[in-house]
Design a protein around this motif. Sequence first.
Motif, mmCIF file in Angstrom:
data_model
loop_
_atom_site.group_PDB
_atom_site.id
_atom_site.type_symbol
_atom_site.label_atom_id
_atom_site.label_comp_id
_atom_site.label_asym_id
_atom_site.label_seq_id
_atom_site.Cartn_x
_atom_site.Cartn_y
_atom_site.Cartn_z
ATOM 1 N N HIS A 105 -6.214 -2.261 -12.202
ATOM 2 C CA HIS A 105 -4.848 -1.847 -11.884
ATOM 3 C C HIS A 105 -4.854 -0.818 -10.766
ATOM 4 C CE1 HIS A 105 -2.861 -4.017 -15.129
ATOM 5 N NE2 HIS A 105 -3.862 -3.631 -15.940
ATOM 6 N N HIS A 106 -5.869 0.029 -10.735
ATOM 7 C CA HIS A 106 -5.959 1.050 -9.690
ATOM 8 C C HIS A 106 -6.139 0.390 -8.323
ATOM 9 C CE1 HIS A 106 -6.876 4.816 -7.698
ATOM 10 N NE2 HIS A 106 -8.009 4.261 -7.208
ATOM 11 N N ASP A 115 -2.874 -1.026 -7.209
ATOM 12 C CA ASP A 115 -1.984 0.029 -6.718
ATOM 13 C C ASP A 115 -2.360 0.436 -5.301
ATOM 14 O OD1 ASP A 115 -0.610 0.047 -9.083
ATOM 15 O OD2 ASP A 115 -1.760 1.704 -9.957
ATOM 16 N N ALA A 116 -3.679 0.554 -5.061
ATOM 17 C CA ALA A 116 -4.140 0.975 -3.740
ATOM 18 C C ALA A 116 -3.793 -0.086 -2.691
ATOM 19 C CB ALA A 116 -5.656 1.219 -3.773
ATOM 20 N N VAL A 137 -1.288 -2.273 -2.700
ATOM 21 C CA VAL A 137 0.144 -2.268 -2.414
ATOM 22 C C VAL A 137 0.513 -1.045 -1.593
ATOM 23 C CG1 VAL A 137 2.446 -2.157 -3.437
ATOM 24 C CG2 VAL A 137 0.709 -3.649 -4.433
ATOM 25 N N HIS A 138 -0.179 0.084 -1.868
ATOM 26 C CA HIS A 138 0.111 1.308 -1.123
ATOM 27 C C HIS A 138 -0.284 1.145 0.343
ATOM 28 C CE1 HIS A 138 0.647 5.563 -0.266
ATOM 29 N NE2 HIS A 138 -0.609 5.589 0.238
ATOM 30 N N ASP A 146 2.084 -1.417 2.075
ATOM 31 C CA ASP A 146 3.426 -1.230 1.522
ATOM 32 C C ASP A 146 4.511 -1.814 2.418
ATOM 33 O OD1 ASP A 146 4.884 -0.409 -0.658
ATOM 34 O OD2 ASP A 146 5.371 1.549 0.198
ATOM 35 N N THR A 156 5.103 -6.144 -11.730
ATOM 36 C CA THR A 156 4.397 -4.854 -11.890
ATOM 37 C C THR A 156 4.349 -4.053 -10.600
ATOM 38 O OG1 THR A 156 2.283 -5.930 -11.420
ATOM 39 C CG2 THR A 156 2.967 -5.802 -13.735
ATOM 40 N N HIS A 157 4.381 -4.705 -9.456
ATOM 41 C CA HIS A 157 4.336 -4.017 -8.171
ATOM 42 C C HIS A 157 5.375 -4.642 -7.238
ATOM 43 C CE1 HIS A 157 0.358 -3.212 -9.916
ATOM 44 N NE2 HIS A 157 0.306 -2.123 -9.133
ATOM 45 N N SER A 174 6.680 -3.931 -3.173
ATOM 46 C CA SER A 174 6.458 -3.144 -1.963
ATOM 47 C C SER A 174 7.769 -2.789 -1.270
ATOM 48 C CB SER A 174 5.567 -3.924 -0.991
ATOM 49 O OG SER A 174 6.287 -5.040 -0.471
ATOM 50 N N ARG A 219 12.227 -0.542 -5.835
ATOM 51 C CA ARG A 219 11.101 -0.752 -6.752
ATOM 52 C C ARG A 219 11.482 -0.423 -8.185
ATOM 53 N NH1 ARG A 219 5.992 2.242 -4.627
ATOM 54 N NH2 ARG A 219 6.478 0.766 -2.952
#
Length: 643
Positions: A13-14, A17-18, A20-21, A24, A38-39, A41, A52
């Motif tokens: 999951h981390h 997240d990275a 998508v960041h 973005d 869950t994500h 952008s 979001r």
Amino acid sequence: MPHRLVSPRTASHHELDAMVHILDGADILIHGFDGTITHWSIGCENMYGWTRDEVVGQNVQDLLEPVLPEPVDDIPSQLRTRGFWQGELVHRHKSGRAVHVASRCVMVNLPDGSSAVIQTNNDITELKQAQDVVNAREAHLRSILETVPDAMVVIDERGAVTSFSKAAEELFGMPSDTVCGKNVSCLMPNPYRDEHDGYIDHYLTTGEKRIIGYGRVVTGQRADGTLFPMELHVGETTANGHRIFTGFIRDLTSRYKIEEDLRQAQKMEAVGQLTGGIAHDFNNLLTVISGNLEMIEDKLSPGTVMDLLREAQDATADGAKLTGQLLAFGRRQPLNPKKTDLGQLVTGFSDLLRRTLGENIELRTVISGSNVHALVDASQLQNALLNIALNARDAMPRGGTLTTEISRVRLDADYAKMYPEIRSGEFVLVSMTDTGIGMTDEVKKRAIEPFFTTKDVGSGTGLGLSMVYGFVKQSGGHLQLYSEVGRGTTVRIYLPAEKAESRGAGDDPQMEQPSPALPRGDESILVVEDDARVRRVAVARLSSMGYTVLEADNAHRALEILGTNDEIALLFTDIVMPGGVTGDELAKEARSRRPSLCVLFTSGYSEPSLAGKNAIANTHWLRKPYTARDLALLVRSVLDSKV
């Protein structure tokens, strides 16, 4: 080609997240196989309108309401078997408008043993709208090109055909798929065919134009090898760095025929005026000569000089007959028109014709109907018929048949459009058909010219048909020749019918009733006719009656159409056609393929047996010229007889 596979990657999951960041700004969303988002952008926020916080935790199917090109259950199946899915679909924007996207989904395995879907979407809404505009324009252009009467051919700078319109298919008798890719020279006769590529190379090298941007009359060649005049306009443009040339082609065959008919009519009018004037003056001279000879004769006693004088008088009488024929051609002979029953006149004249023609020629007379009265000079008409009969006798040295048919006909506006010198109306038709050697096209063009003859020197003056032509024109009628080499000749004389006597109101209720509507139908009919003007009229008439009409200008093309269209219920064909296959041969071949096919023949001959060599069972026949009512009634009768 087999689908490639993408092995699912394992990500925490981390890591998601990275990713998508970092990306973005891209249009990325991540959801589970159950559809839970869950994500989301920033790119998705801009594309769909939801933030979001508004979408995380929602079901992607419920939120975006995707319209898919395939069943929704197939996508998870492909993700599990192939590792990815891609395609175009439609999503819903927060405002409710549709968003077209190109989507790619990749499956990712999570550490807890579950799976997620990384979905990247690219907004292609504007692209789809642009494509729709282009497609609409293409459809509009295609519709124009399919309906415009001019043919269109597009070639590249190598001379290869890249586009061939429907009108071009009909004009050249070639389907588009057999022409496209070939050199355009296949549509030309020699010497143009061999020199065409040289023309293009010369232009590309020097820039010197010969036909680009200019209208030019050239010669085209159809699939059956026949040549025709055409007006060609060529335009040039550049697409993707390559030159393309677009040619618009107009068939000039009908125009040339009409112009030729008008020139012939004008020539005959001018020659008639000149001939009539000369004959009139010459008659005055003969009158003086004959009168003086008569006065001299009264003062001479019998003997050698008297014999010479009488021989001169005989020559003067022959000269008077000759000038009489010239005056008839020039329409300056005195006529005494009276109401005449042409059926009775021809019947009473038959004995003289039979003695004139001899025993080896069979004489037939057919009278159709009872009201065949015309306002005409009876003696001059008999003289005209005698001249035609003498020509027929000379065309049948070994014997044959001469058929005279009298009927009342109506020439409608459609028929008058095909022949500029004809006016529409009611006529009595006197048609004389022989089974002789026939005339070539060149002879037909000159047959009514004064002093033109194909007979040996001393065998004729060449004024027989000229006299008939002048008499018919002076009587307000029309003369038409129809002939085929080796099959015979038909001479048709149209004389204005005597108008019915005026009646008081209520005397004849039938005269006050409008004509009944023409019978209609919805069957498919194939019209085969080599004369473009006659074919256009027949097609237009049948189409207006509700029929689906296909057309061909020769038997070869007709057989191609019959082979690809099982819905054709009736073959409507001329009997005598160019191209090596006649109408009766076409009908036999068509019947061998489709025994149930209805066949309707048409011909300019007075009798179908004179036009077709061999009889074909269960066929029908319509004589030219025919009216719209004649055509409608017979077509409906033929089709209904099949039921």
